[in-house]
Design a protein around this motif. Structure first.
Motif, short mmCIF file in Angstrom:
data_model
loop_
_atom_site.label_atom_id
_atom_site.label_comp_id
_atom_site.label_asym_id
_atom_site.label_seq_id
_atom_site.Cartn_x
_atom_site.Cartn_y
_atom_site.Cartn_z
N THR A 38 18.19 18.10 -11.23
CA THR A 38 19.49 18.72 -11.85
C THR A 38 18.92 19.22 -13.22
O THR A 38 17.84 19.16 -13.86
N VAL A 39 19.83 19.97 -13.83
CA VAL A 39 19.63 20.66 -15.24
C VAL A 39 19.57 19.59 -16.12
O VAL A 39 18.75 19.67 -16.98
N GLU A 40 20.32 18.39 -16.25
CA GLU A 40 19.85 17.45 -17.07
C GLU A 40 18.44 16.77 -16.92
O GLU A 40 17.79 16.45 -17.99
N THR A 43 16.04 19.31 -18.51
CA THR A 43 16.10 19.31 -19.81
C THR A 43 15.39 18.13 -20.46
O THR A 43 14.63 18.20 -21.39
N LYS A 44 15.42 16.75 -19.90
CA LYS A 44 15.04 15.94 -20.45
C LYS A 44 13.28 15.92 -20.39
O LYS A 44 12.63 15.56 -21.02
N ARG A 46 11.86 18.56 -20.18
CA ARG A 46 11.19 19.48 -21.18
C ARG A 46 11.04 18.83 -22.52
O ARG A 46 10.10 19.18 -23.13
N HIS A 47 12.10 18.12 -22.56
CA HIS A 47 12.16 17.52 -24.17
C HIS A 47 10.91 16.56 -24.00
O HIS A 47 10.04 16.51 -25.19
N ASP A 48 10.57 15.84 -23.26
CA ASP A 48 9.38 14.81 -23.08
C ASP A 48 8.29 15.58 -22.90
O ASP A 48 7.22 15.26 -23.87
N LEU A 49 7.81 16.54 -22.55
CA LEU A 49 6.82 17.30 -22.69
C LEU A 49 6.60 18.12 -23.94
O LEU A 49 5.46 18.26 -24.25
N ARG A 50 7.68 18.56 -24.52
CA ARG A 50 7.42 19.29 -25.81
C ARG A 50 6.88 18.15 -27.04
O ARG A 50 6.11 18.53 -27.83
#
Length: 176
Positions: A38-40, A43-44, A46-50
Motif C-alpha cells: 500500500t502507499v502507507e 511511505t514507511k 522509504r522513511h526507514d531507508l532514509r
C-alpha cells in the motif's frame, strides 16, 4: 528484454538521461518487487531507508536498464522485470538490506530480488546473508571495545593497588 528503437523520442531520451543522472549518484542497488504494498507501507519503508542513507525509487524498467547499461552495470537487467523498486544506497549496503528484509518479514508482499553491491551481483540468498552482517560502525565499536577491555582492566587493577596501599597507611609511590 528491451527492444531498442532506431529513433528514440526526445522526451524518452530526457527521461533516460534523468534516470541515469539519479542512478549514477549511488554505488549500491537493491532490487525488490513491491507488488501488493500500500502507499502507507511504501511511505514507511522509504522513511526507514532514509535513516540508513538510502532511497527507494521506482523507474520504468526499460529506462533503468538503459541507464545501467550506460553505467557499465549490465548484469542487473535480470532483476528489472515486473514492478521493481530500486533501493539506491549511499551508506552501508548491509544496513539498507537489513531494513528491507525486516520490512519483508512484516509485509510479505515485498520480495527482494537481488542486488548490485560493491561491483558485484548478489542473488536474493546472498544479499539476505549480507544483511545479517554487522555494519562498519558496529565492527569499529566491537574492535574498540575489544581493545579498551584489557586497558580498562589494567587501570582498575592499578587503581585498586593504589587504594590498598593508601588504606594500609603507606604511600603508593614509595612502594615502588
Amino acid at each position: 528484454m528491451a527492444i531498442l528503437a532506431k529513433k528514440i523520442q526526445p522526451a524518452k531520451t530526457e527521461a533516460i538521461e534523468e534516470t541515469k543522472k539519479v542512478l549514477s549518484e549511488y554505488e549500491n542497488f537493491i532490487f525488490a518487487d513491491y507488488r501488493g504494498l500500500t502507499v502507507e507501507q511504501i511511505t514507511k519503508l522509504r522513511h526507514d531507508l532514509r535513516d540508513k542513507d538510502a532511497q527507494l525509487k521506482v523507474f520504468k524498467n526499460n529506462f533503468a536498464r538503459l541507464a545501467f547499461d550506460e553505467m557499465k552495470i549490465a548484469d542487473v537487467a535480470q532483476y528489472l522485470s515486473g514492478p521493481t523498486a530500486i533501493t539506491m544506497i549511499k551508506g552501508e549496503a548491509n544496513e539498507a538490506a537489513k531494513v528491507l528484509f525486516d520490512f519483508a518479514k512484516e509485509v510479505p508482499a515485498l520480495d527482494v530480488k537481488g542486488a548490485w553491491v560493491s561491483d558485484e551481483l548478489y542473488d536474493k540468498e546472498k544479499i539476505e546473508a549480507f544483511s545479517k552482517l554487522p555494519g562498519k560502525k558496529q565492527l569499529i565499536a566491537m574492535l574498540m571495545s575489544a581493545i579498551n577491555g584489557p586497558a580498562r582492566q589494567l587501570a582498575a587493577t592499578l587503581q585498586a593497588y593504589v587504594e590498598k596501599k593508601q588504606s594500609e597507611g603507606g604511600d603508593a609511590s614509595a612502594a615502588n
